[in-house]
Design a protein around this motif. Structure first.
Motif, PDB file in Angstrom:
ATOM      1  N   SER A 137     177.027  34.580  70.837  1.00 36.01           N
ATOM      2  CA  SER A 137     176.547  33.856  72.025  1.00 36.01           C
ATOM      3  C   SER A 137     176.668  34.732  73.271  1.00 36.01           C
ATOM      4  O   SER A 137     177.258  34.337  74.277  1.00 36.01           O
ATOM      5  CB  SER A 137     177.325  32.550  72.169  1.00 36.01           C
ATOM      6  N   GLY A 138     176.113  35.935  73.175  1.00 35.53           N
ATOM      7  CA  GLY A 138     176.105  36.855  74.314  1.00 35.53           C
ATOM      8  C   GLY A 138     174.789  36.775  75.050  1.00 35.53           C
ATOM      9  O   GLY A 138     174.196  35.703  75.167  1.00 35.53           O
ATOM     10  N   LEU A 139     174.300  37.915  75.532  1.00 32.00           N
ATOM     11  CA  LEU A 139     173.087  37.903  76.351  1.00 32.00           C
ATOM     12  C   LEU A 139     171.928  37.244  75.618  1.00 32.00           C
ATOM     13  O   LEU A 139     171.228  36.388  76.174  1.00 32.00           O
ATOM     14  CB  LEU A 139     172.714  39.333  76.750  1.00 32.00           C
ATOM     15  N   MET A 140     171.691  37.638  74.388  1.00 28.42           N
ATOM     16  CA  MET A 140     170.562  37.084  73.637  1.00 28.42           C
ATOM     17  C   MET A 140     170.880  35.687  73.103  1.00 28.42           C
ATOM     18  O   MET A 140     170.103  34.748  73.286  1.00 28.42           O
ATOM     19  CB  MET A 140     170.197  38.005  72.455  1.00 28.42           C
TER      20      MET A 140
ATOM     21  N   TYR B 185     180.685  32.267  68.023  1.00 30.85           N
ATOM     22  CA  TYR B 185     181.043  33.681  68.072  1.00 30.85           C
ATOM     23  C   TYR B 185     180.918  34.262  69.477  1.00 30.85           C
ATOM     24  O   TYR B 185     179.934  34.914  69.833  1.00 30.85           O
ATOM     25  CB  TYR B 185     180.209  34.493  67.069  1.00 30.85           C
TER      26      TYR B 185
ATOM     27  N   ARG C  38     184.150  35.638  72.571  1.00 28.73           N
ATOM     28  CA  ARG C  38     185.595  35.864  72.604  1.00 28.73           C
ATOM     29  C   ARG C  38     186.349  34.700  73.224  1.00 28.73           C
ATOM     30  O   ARG C  38     187.561  34.623  73.114  1.00 28.73           O
ATOM     31  CB  ARG C  38     185.920  37.183  73.300  1.00 28.73           C
TER      32      ARG C  38
ATOM     33  N   LYS D 130     183.789  29.637  76.862  1.00 29.21           N
ATOM     34  CA  LYS D 130     182.410  30.062  77.125  1.00 29.21           C
ATOM     35  C   LYS D 130     181.437  29.287  76.231  1.00 29.21           C
ATOM     36  O   LYS D 130     180.392  28.818  76.695  1.00 29.21           O
ATOM     37  CB  LYS D 130     182.275  31.569  76.866  1.00 29.21           C
TER      38      LYS D 130
ATOM     39  N   VAL E 113     174.471  39.632  67.357  1.00 31.59           N
ATOM     40  CA  VAL E 113     175.715  40.365  67.670  1.00 31.59           C
ATOM     41  C   VAL E 113     175.421  41.855  67.659  1.00 31.59           C
ATOM     42  O   VAL E 113     174.412  42.302  67.091  1.00 31.59           O
ATOM     43  CB  VAL E 113     176.840  40.070  66.649  1.00 31.59           C
TER      44      VAL E 113
ATOM     45  N   ARG F  24     179.537  44.305  64.797  1.00 32.05           N
ATOM     46  CA  ARG F  24     180.184  42.999  64.575  1.00 32.05           C
ATOM     47  C   ARG F  24     179.512  42.194  63.453  1.00 32.05           C
ATOM     48  O   ARG F  24     179.932  41.066  63.169  1.00 32.05           O
ATOM     49  CB  ARG F  24     180.143  42.130  65.851  1.00 32.05           C
TER      50      ARG F  24
ATOM     51  N   CYS G 141     167.979  39.274  65.692  1.00 32.72           N
ATOM     52  CA  CYS G 141     167.507  40.122  66.787  1.00 32.72           C
ATOM     53  C   CYS G 141     168.430  41.311  66.929  1.00 32.72           C
ATOM     54  O   CYS G 141     168.321  42.085  67.874  1.00 32.72           O
ATOM     55  CB  CYS G 141     167.419  39.328  68.090  1.00 32.72           C
ATOM     56  N   SER G 142     169.375  41.445  65.989  1.00 32.08           N
ATOM     57  CA  SER G 142     170.395  42.496  66.111  1.00 32.08           C
ATOM     58  C   SER G 142     169.828  43.844  65.706  1.00 32.08           C
ATOM     59  O   SER G 142     169.285  43.993  64.611  1.00 32.08           O
ATOM     60  CB  SER G 142     171.593  42.151  65.230  1.00 32.08           C
ATOM     61  N   LEU G 143     169.969  44.809  66.576  1.00 31.02           N
ATOM     62  CA  LEU G 143     169.457  46.156  66.301  1.00 31.02           C
ATOM     63  C   LEU G 143     170.583  47.017  65.751  1.00 31.02           C
ATOM     64  O   LEU G 143     171.722  46.908  66.222  1.00 31.02           O
ATOM     65  CB  LEU G 143     168.957  46.800  67.597  1.00 31.02           C
TER      66      LEU G 143
ATOM     67  N   GLY H 125     164.068  40.548  68.813  1.00 33.61           N
ATOM     68  CA  GLY H 125     164.751  41.789  69.178  1.00 33.61           C
ATOM     69  C   GLY H 125     163.899  42.757  69.974  1.00 33.61           C
ATOM     70  O   GLY H 125     164.412  43.748  70.478  1.00 33.61           O
TER      71      GLY H 125
ATOM     72  N   VAL I 176     162.292  42.189  72.815  1.00 30.10           N
ATOM     73  CA  VAL I 176     162.213  41.940  74.268  1.00 30.10           C
ATOM     74  C   VAL I 176     163.618  41.900  74.860  1.00 30.10           C
ATOM     75  O   VAL I 176     164.572  41.518  74.189  1.00 30.10           O
ATOM     76  CB  VAL I 176     161.474  40.619  74.612  1.00 30.10           C
TER      77      VAL I 176
ATOM     78  N   SER J  66     166.716  40.446  77.034  1.00 29.59           N
ATOM     79  CA  SER J  66     167.171  39.061  77.277  1.00 29.59           C
ATOM     80  C   SER J  66     166.718  38.574  78.653  1.00 29.59           C
ATOM     81  O   SER J  66     166.470  37.386  78.850  1.00 29.59           O
ATOM     82  CB  SER J  66     168.700  38.990  77.186  1.00 29.59           C
TER      83      SER J  66
HETATM   84  N1  LIG Z   1     170.569  42.209  75.311  1.00 37.01           N
HETATM   85  C1  LIG Z   1     169.304  42.407  75.037  1.00 37.01           C
HETATM   86  O1  LIG Z   1     168.448  42.379  75.948  1.00 37.01           O
HETATM   87  C2  LIG Z   1     168.853  42.690  73.633  1.00 37.01           C
HETATM   88  C3  LIG Z   1     167.481  42.798  73.388  1.00 37.01           C
HETATM   89  C4  LIG Z   1     167.043  42.994  72.077  1.00 37.01           C
HETATM   90  C5  LIG Z   1     167.958  43.082  71.042  1.00 37.01           C
HETATM   91  N2  LIG Z   1     169.292  42.996  71.325  1.00 37.01           N
HETATM   92  C6  LIG Z   1     170.218  43.071  70.191  1.00 37.01           C
HETATM   93  O2  LIG Z   1     170.739  41.757  70.017  1.00 37.01           O
HETATM   94  C7  LIG Z   1     172.097  41.811  69.585  1.00 37.01           C
HETATM   95  C8  LIG Z   1     172.950  41.017  70.574  1.00 37.01           C
HETATM   96  O3  LIG Z   1     172.851  41.658  71.838  1.00 37.01           O
HETATM   97  P1  LIG Z   1     173.506  41.035  73.136  1.00 37.01           P
HETATM   98  O4  LIG Z   1     173.080  41.904  74.263  1.00 37.01           O
HETATM   99  O5  LIG Z   1     173.255  39.568  73.161  1.00 37.01           O
HETATM  100  O6  LIG Z   1     175.054  41.310  72.828  1.00 37.01           O
HETATM  101  P2  LIG Z   1     176.318  40.751  73.572  1.00 37.01           P
HETATM  102  O7  LIG Z   1     175.934  40.221  74.920  1.00 37.01           O
HETATM  103  O8  LIG Z   1     177.372  41.793  73.489  1.00 37.01           O
HETATM  104  O9  LIG Z   1     176.702  39.495  72.662  1.00 37.01           O
HETATM  105  C9  LIG Z   1     177.394  39.603  71.487  1.00 37.01           C
HETATM  106  C10 LIG Z   1     178.236  38.356  71.279  1.00 37.01           C
HETATM  107  O10 LIG Z   1     179.234  38.701  70.315  1.00 37.01           O
HETATM  108  C11 LIG Z   1     180.505  38.291  70.812  1.00 37.01           C
HETATM  109  N3  LIG Z   1     181.593  39.132  70.306  1.00 37.01           N
HETATM  110  C12 LIG Z   1     181.729  40.463  70.406  1.00 37.01           C
HETATM  111  N4  LIG Z   1     182.881  40.857  69.832  1.00 37.01           N
HETATM  112  C13 LIG Z   1     183.475  39.735  69.375  1.00 37.01           C
HETATM  113  C14 LIG Z   1     184.688  39.470  68.695  1.00 37.01           C
HETATM  114  N5  LIG Z   1     185.533  40.445  68.366  1.00 37.01           N
HETATM  115  N6  LIG Z   1     184.979  38.195  68.382  1.00 37.01           N
HETATM  116  C15 LIG Z   1     184.133  37.196  68.726  1.00 37.01           C
HETATM  117  N7  LIG Z   1     182.974  37.381  69.366  1.00 37.01           N
HETATM  118  C16 LIG Z   1     182.654  38.635  69.695  1.00 37.01           C
HETATM  119  C17 LIG Z   1     180.385  38.447  72.311  1.00 37.01           C
HETATM  120  O11 LIG Z   1     181.412  37.693  72.924  1.00 37.01           O
HETATM  121  P3  LIG Z   1     181.517  37.498  74.515  1.00 37.01           P
HETATM  122  O12 LIG Z   1     180.466  36.481  74.861  1.00 37.01           O
HETATM  123  O13 LIG Z   1     182.898  37.005  74.702  1.00 37.01           O
HETATM  124  O14 LIG Z   1     181.235  38.839  75.121  1.00 37.01           O
HETATM  125  C18 LIG Z   1     178.993  37.911  72.545  1.00 37.01           C
HETATM  126  O15 LIG Z   1     178.995  36.512  72.619  1.00 37.01           O
HETATM  127  C19 LIG Z   1     172.480  43.292  69.534  1.00 37.01           C
HETATM  128  O16 LIG Z   1     172.389  43.727  68.199  1.00 37.01           O
HETATM  129  C20 LIG Z   1     171.425  43.980  70.392  1.00 37.01           C
HETATM  130  O17 LIG Z   1     171.156  45.288  69.948  1.00 37.01           O
HETATM  131  C21 LIG Z   1     169.759  42.787  72.582  1.00 37.01           C
END
Ligand SMILES: NC(=O)c1ccc[n+]([C@@H]2O[C@H](COP(=O)([O-])OP(=O)(O)OC[C@H]3O[C@@H](n4cnc5c(N)ncnc54)[C@H](OP(=O)(O)O)[C@@H]3O)[C@@H](O)[C@H]2O)c1
Length: 218
Positions: free
Chosen positions: A8-11, A30, A32, A36, A67, A71, A90-92, A127, A129, A131
């Motif tokens: 539950s991060g950016l995406m 999922y 931390r 949240k 994720v 992860r 969407c995980s790269l 994946g 675009v 977020s």
């Molecule tokens: N961001 C983008 O624009 C984008 C675009 C296309 C593809 N992607 C791909 O999409 C995937 C997700 O990207 P994202 O940017 O959304 O990643 P992110 O913001 O880092 O989100 C990942 C999630 O995993 C959680 N997490 C990390 N370590 C953890 C742990 N030890 N225990 C429990 N939870 C944990 C994070 O917790 P917290 O919320 O506490 O940080 C967060 O909720 C990646 O593979 C990325 O390559 C991202």
């Protein structure tokens, strides 16, 4: 649909929120902090709750895997048995610094995931675009020309579910074919990321494919 968010991060936070606003039942999991996840569920303005990855997976019609590549094994272990589940990823497959793909050309992150979970139905989607564009696309969903969103997979029912979700978020789903097409989609994302994060106009970028009629010149 009942949708479980694994990551539950950016995406995951944004897509889960939009799925809930589009009328789906969402479980955020999922992050931390449990606070949240609860806040996301509260603010989603729809049917949403916080849970563990196992809760998210239990009754899900579809799961979103969002994720960092490092992860993936951890969240899958916590999710439990995913046989028969539709998993939209969407995980790269990025390295720890997010500078390079660690799987490319001869395979893809989506195919590696399908190998880890041979009984699940994997679709690669969302994946390609950033977020940052997602809420803008949702707000513009009634416009005539929607932005495209590529997806691919080997299982038709899973692809149909992914296409419905893509449509609900405000994109025009573009079926790129079998899961092996993720080999081309994942590097394409690095191009999109370059435009989003290294340009001067901000990261809120999408893309649109158009087709044109051509009259043959004799
Ligand atoms: N961001 C983008 O624009 C984008 C675009 C296309 C593809 N992607 C791909 O999409 C995937 C997700 O990207 P994202 O940017 O959304 O990643 P992110 O913001 O880092 O989100 C990942 C999630 O995993 C959680 N997490 C990390 N370590 C953890 C742990 N030890 N225990 C429990 N939870 C944990 C994070 O917790 P917290 O919320 O506490 O940080 C967060 O909720 C990646 O593979 C990325 O390559 C991202």
């Amino acid at each position: 649909m009942r949708i479980g968010i694994l990551g539950s991060g950016l995406m995951g936070a944004k897509l889960g929120t939009l799925f809930a606003r589009a009328g789906h039942d969402v479980v955020f999991s999922y992050a931390r902090s449990e606070q949240k996840l609860k806040r996301l569920a509260r603010e989603a303005e729809g049917s949403a709750r916080a849970g563990t990855p196992a809760d998210a997976a239990r009754d899900a019609d579809a799961l979103l895997l969002a994720v960092h590549w490092s992860r993936v094994d951890d969240v899958l272990k916590q999710a439990g048995d995913l046989a028969g589940k539709v998993i939209v990823t969407c995980s790269l497959p990025m390295n720890a610094n997010d500078t390079e793909l660690v799987i490319a050309h001869t395979s893809s992150g989506a195919e590696a995931l399908a190998k880890k979970l041979p009984k699940a139905h994997i679709v690669s989607a969302f994946g390609t675009v950033p977020s940052e564009v997602l809420f803008g696309v949702f707000d513009a969903r009634r416009r005539k020309n929607r932005p495209s969103l590529l997806y691919c997979g080997d299982h038709q029912r899973a692809k149909d579910a992914a296409a419905a979700l893509i449509h609900d978020v405000g994109f025009d789903p573009v079926d790129a074919g079998l899961l092996r097409m993720a080999r081309n989609m994942e590097p394409f994302t690095l191009l999109i990321a370059q435009l989003a994060y290294e340009g001067d106009e901000g990261p809120e970028i999408g893309y649109r494919f158009e087709r044109f009629e051509t009259k043959e010149v004799k």
